[in-house]
Scaffold this motif. Structure first.
Motif, short mmCIF file in Angstrom:
data_model
loop_
_atom_site.label_atom_id
_atom_site.label_comp_id
_atom_site.label_asym_id
_atom_site.label_seq_id
_atom_site.Cartn_x
_atom_site.Cartn_y
_atom_site.Cartn_z
N GLU A 39 -8.49 -47.34 -6.76
CA GLU A 39 -8.45 -47.37 -7.96
C GLU A 39 -6.75 -47.08 -7.96
O GLU A 39 -6.27 -46.85 -7.37
N ALA A 40 -6.56 -47.66 -9.05
CA ALA A 40 -5.33 -47.82 -9.64
C ALA A 40 -4.61 -46.70 -10.58
O ALA A 40 -5.88 -46.60 -11.14
N VAL A 41 -3.94 -45.57 -10.40
CA VAL A 41 -3.92 -44.59 -10.37
C VAL A 41 -2.42 -44.83 -10.98
O VAL A 41 -1.37 -45.12 -11.09
N ASP A 42 -2.39 -44.03 -12.77
CA ASP A 42 -1.84 -43.93 -13.94
C ASP A 42 -0.16 -43.34 -13.65
O ASP A 42 -0.99 -42.01 -13.31
N VAL A 43 0.32 -43.05 -12.68
CA VAL A 43 1.33 -42.39 -12.98
C VAL A 43 2.79 -42.66 -13.89
O VAL A 43 4.15 -42.24 -13.34
N THR A 44 2.68 -42.66 -14.88
CA THR A 44 3.92 -42.91 -15.72
C THR A 44 4.35 -42.04 -16.31
O THR A 44 5.78 -42.05 -15.96
N ALA A 45 4.15 -41.11 -16.23
CA ALA A 45 5.31 -39.51 -16.65
C ALA A 45 5.36 -39.26 -15.38
O ALA A 45 6.71 -38.83 -15.26
N GLU A 46 4.56 -38.84 -14.08
CA GLU A 46 5.58 -38.53 -12.93
C GLU A 46 6.76 -39.81 -13.07
O GLU A 46 7.61 -39.06 -12.45
N ALA A 47 6.59 -40.90 -13.13
CA ALA A 47 7.55 -41.63 -12.64
C ALA A 47 8.78 -41.46 -13.91
O ALA A 47 9.83 -41.52 -13.11
N ARG A 48 8.53 -41.17 -15.04
CA ARG A 48 9.88 -41.07 -15.76
C ARG A 48 10.37 -39.64 -15.91
O ARG A 48 11.85 -39.33 -15.74
N ALA A 49 8.75 -38.57 -14.94
CA ALA A 49 10.11 -37.26 -14.96
C ALA A 49 10.59 -37.00 -13.84
O ALA A 49 12.40 -36.65 -13.85
N VAL A 50 10.58 -38.64 -12.74
CA VAL A 50 10.51 -38.39 -11.48
C VAL A 50 12.83 -39.08 -12.25
O VAL A 50 13.67 -38.79 -11.34
N MET A 51 12.42 -40.55 -12.73
CA MET A 51 13.67 -40.29 -13.13
C MET A 51 14.55 -39.60 -13.86
O MET A 51 16.18 -39.45 -13.64
N ARG A 52 13.98 -39.14 -14.76
CA ARG A 52 15.14 -38.19 -15.76
C ARG A 52 16.13 -36.79 -14.42
O ARG A 52 16.99 -36.70 -14.82
N CYS A 53 14.65 -36.23 -13.56
CA CYS A 53 15.71 -35.40 -12.51
C CYS A 53 16.52 -35.91 -11.69
O CYS A 53 17.77 -35.44 -11.63
N VAL A 54 16.09 -37.45 -11.54
CA VAL A 54 17.68 -38.12 -10.67
C VAL A 54 18.77 -38.14 -11.37
O VAL A 54 19.71 -38.03 -10.88
N HIS A 55 18.17 -38.53 -12.56
CA HIS A 55 19.31 -38.67 -13.58
C HIS A 55 20.57 -37.44 -14.05
O HIS A 55 21.72 -37.13 -13.28
N GLU A 56 19.33 -36.24 -13.82
CA GLU A 56 19.97 -35.27 -14.48
C GLU A 56 21.19 -34.53 -12.86
O GLU A 56 22.07 -34.09 -12.88
N LEU A 57 20.32 -34.57 -11.72
CA LEU A 57 20.83 -34.39 -10.53
C LEU A 57 22.22 -35.67 -10.20
O LEU A 57 22.50 -35.53 -8.79
#
Length: 635
Positions: A416-434
């Motif tokens: 099954e395809a699991v939606d990880v959009t929220a996790e992906a956006r959180a990762v992008m914000r974190c990488v940008h901040e760090l």
């Protein structure tokens, strides 16, 4: 002036090779070569590339010179030609100087239609003198992608091929062929081989008879799955690819212990052992070959029913070429890829450890490594994608698929395809901040919000993104989303990082301490339409069935006919091959045996109607196989 007519080419195709017509792309290439034009053909493995120079080589007067990197297989290739009644020869380092002189003398006397040579041979003054005096009808360059540093099999010796062709007193038409070449590699082939206004023909990369599947498995589970597949059909031929010699030994040992008649191949074995093991595989004495990617290029064994990758390869080009060694006869075959997180790290390590070509400047060598990194990210994307696997492959090579295939491991509903959009956006914000200063582990620690660990050591507890994927954080991107009861597992966060890197949203740097940085598409992750999904298995994979075939065949598709008769004919083929000292597939391919089962020929004329049967093979084997069919029917 034409070297020969297409009528003559079709006669050769039927009488020598046993086919009543050219496959898509073959006829156009053969016609252009016979008209004296250079050609570049990109055709998938199993599409019959070799016939594009073999047929003109027989039909035209003179000698067809075939440049091939496959020294260890030239003998097999020539034996297969002799089986078809074609006068073939090879010239390489396995022959003594006296034998080489004899071959060249006989070639000048007109004794051969085709001659295979290794690219290194082109630098030998004796050979250059021979070539200047020989009447060359064509020069064929097999595995032409080896000339390009942007390809996955770059070989510096191929850089001399273009100069050799240019030095010939009378330049014949050049036929360059390869199975996998992106647009950039095709441009390199044209330039470096000095092709003149070539007909460039890309027939398409689809192999409808191949069923593709991808599974993420921990290393110890891989062994069990591979052994189960090999034991399911013990007589079927299969190749298991491993990324390291150590893995080859481990997998080979496990298969033998499980009762699988397997052999192995890697550069750490002696030349004699490699050749003996390769012969055992080709002759069907050891149906399963466990190998590194040092094995396989040019292997003409047509009845490989499955290719399993124990590790993820470093590029889609390498994967498709290796997987494509299954089902060369058009019969239904499987391509299984088992991978784990460690495979990605191993591939990245290999990229950084590449010594490269000494002829490249440091800047050029770094450009090559950057290309390898992009190729790896596309391979990672293939492992993670929830879309049709066949469509992913076709798009990678620049071909728009007609739609989902409905038959690959992704299309058959095993996950099954699991939606990880929220996790992906959180990762992008974190990488940008760090600001791209840390690796996946630190990103996961910060997002999970743990008070200890690396985040605390590095003074990152005050980061705005700290705990964004920890307990109590929103489960979805929309306002008012329910709160998480537990932190998102670190393994899932690392997987999301790889998914984003595969899509170009992030970049994972190389070196001893890889860091996660923003990629060229990072702004797209903030757009409203952005979404990301990952795969999650629904069930244990069921016993894989033989997939339906949409392969070519005399009756419009491969026919299984009577399995008992097929095994009866296969046993006869093996007995004949052993007696004559030839590989079984050289006698007849599995596809030809299947067609015999469907047609059950009883006369010479009917036997000639079987796909892959020409006059030479009718004379050699027709009586024995028709007698075997009669015996089986009389039971």
């Amino acid at each position: 002036m034409a070297l020969a007519t297409m009528d003559e080419a079709r006669r050769v195709l039927a009488e020598r090779f046993g086919y009543d017509g050219f496959r898509p792309g073959q006829g156009e290439l053969v016609e252009a070569v016979l008209a004296g034009r250079d050609v570049l053909g990109v055709m998938p493995t199993g599409a019959g590339k070799s016939l594009c120079y073999q047929v003109p080589g027989v039909a035209a007067e003179g000698l067809a010179l075939v440049v091939s990197p496959l020294v260890s297989l030239m003998g097999d290739q020539v034996r297969a030609l002799l089986e078809a009644g074609v006068r073939g020869a090879y010239l390489n380092s396995t022959l003594t100087p006296g034998q080489q002189s004899t071959v060249m003398r006989r070639a000048l006397e007109g004794a051969y239609d085709l001659m295979y040579v290794a690219p290194e041979r082109l630098a030998d003054p004796r050979f250059v003198d021979f070539a200047s005096r020989a009447r060359l009808s064509i020069v064929a360059v097999d595995e032409a992608h080896c000339v390009s540093q942007w390809g996955q099999d770059f070989r510096p010796s191929y850089l001399a091929v273009g100069d050799f062709i240019a030095s010939l007193p009378e330049r014949p038409p050049v036929c360059a062929l390869t199975a996998t070449a992106t647009g950039r590699v095709r441009d390199d082939i044209e330039r470096l081989l000095g092709l003149r206004d070539p007909l460039v023909l890309v027939t398409g990369f689809d192999r409808p008879n191949l069923r593709f599947s991808v599974e993420r498995l921990e290393p110890k589970r891989k062994l069990a799955r591979i052994a189960a597949r090999a034991l399911r059909d013990p007589a079927e031929s299969g190749i298991v690819y491993c990324s390291t010699r150590k893995d080859v030994e481990k997998v080979h040992e496990a298969l033998v212990a499980a009762g699988v008649p397997a052999t192995r191949y890697h550069a750490g074995l002696s030349k004699d052992e490699r050749e003996a093991n390769q012969r055992a595989f080709i002759d069907d004495d050891a149906p399963v070959m466990v190998a590194t990617n040092a094995f396989g290029m040019g292997i003409d064994k047509s009845n490989v029913r499955y290719v399993i990758h124990h590790n993820m390869p470093g590029s889609m080009e390498a994967y498709y070429q290796e997987a494509g060694r299954a089902g060369r006869d058009g019969e239904p075959s499987e391509c299984l890829l088992f991978w784990s997180d460690g495979d990605i790290s191993t591939c990245r390590f290999f990229i950084e450890q590449e010594s490269g070509n000494e002829e490249l400047s440091p800047e050029e060598a770094e450009a090559v490594r950057a290309t390898r990194r992009r190729m790896l990210e596309a391979m990672v994307g293939y492992c993670y994608t929830t879309d049709c696997l066949r469509s992913y492959i076709l798009r990678y090579f620049g071909e728009e698929p007609p739609g989902a295939c409905g038959a690959c491991g992704n299309c058959d509903g095993g996950f099954e395809a699991v939606d990880v959009t929220a996790e992906a956006r959180a990762v992008m914000r974190c990488v940008h901040e760090l600001r791209g200063r840390f690796g996946k582990g630190v990103v996961a620690d910060v997002l999970r919000g743990g008070e200890g660990g690396r985040a605390a050591e590095l003074g990152l507890l005050s980061a705005r993104c700290f705990g964004d994927l920890g307990p109590g954080s929103p489960e979805g991107p929309e306002p008012g989303a329910p709160r998480r009861r537990d932190a998102v597992p670190a393994a899932r966060i690392r997987e999301v990082v790889e998914l984003l890197a595969a899509g170009g949203y992030l970049v994972v740097t190389e070196g001893t301490y890889p860091t996660v940085q923003l990629g060229p598409r990072f702004r797209e992750a903030a757009e409203p339409g952005f979404s990301l999904a990952m795969k999650r298995a629904l069930r244990k994979p069921a016993r894989a069935e033989r997939p339906p075939s949409r392969a070519f065949g005399a009756s419009g598709g491969a026919s299984f006919g009577d399995e008992g008769l097929f095994e009866h004919l296969r046993a006869l083929r093996k007995d004949i091959a052993t007696r004559l000292g030839k590989p079984p597939y050289v006698v007849f391919s599995d596809a030809t045996l299947r067609d015999m089962c469907a047609r059950r020929p009883a006369t010479d004329e009917e036997f000639l109607e079987v796909s892959g049967v020409g006059l030479s093979k009718l004379k050699r084997y027709g009586e024995d196989f028709m007698a075997a069919i009669r015996d089986y029917e009389a039971r």
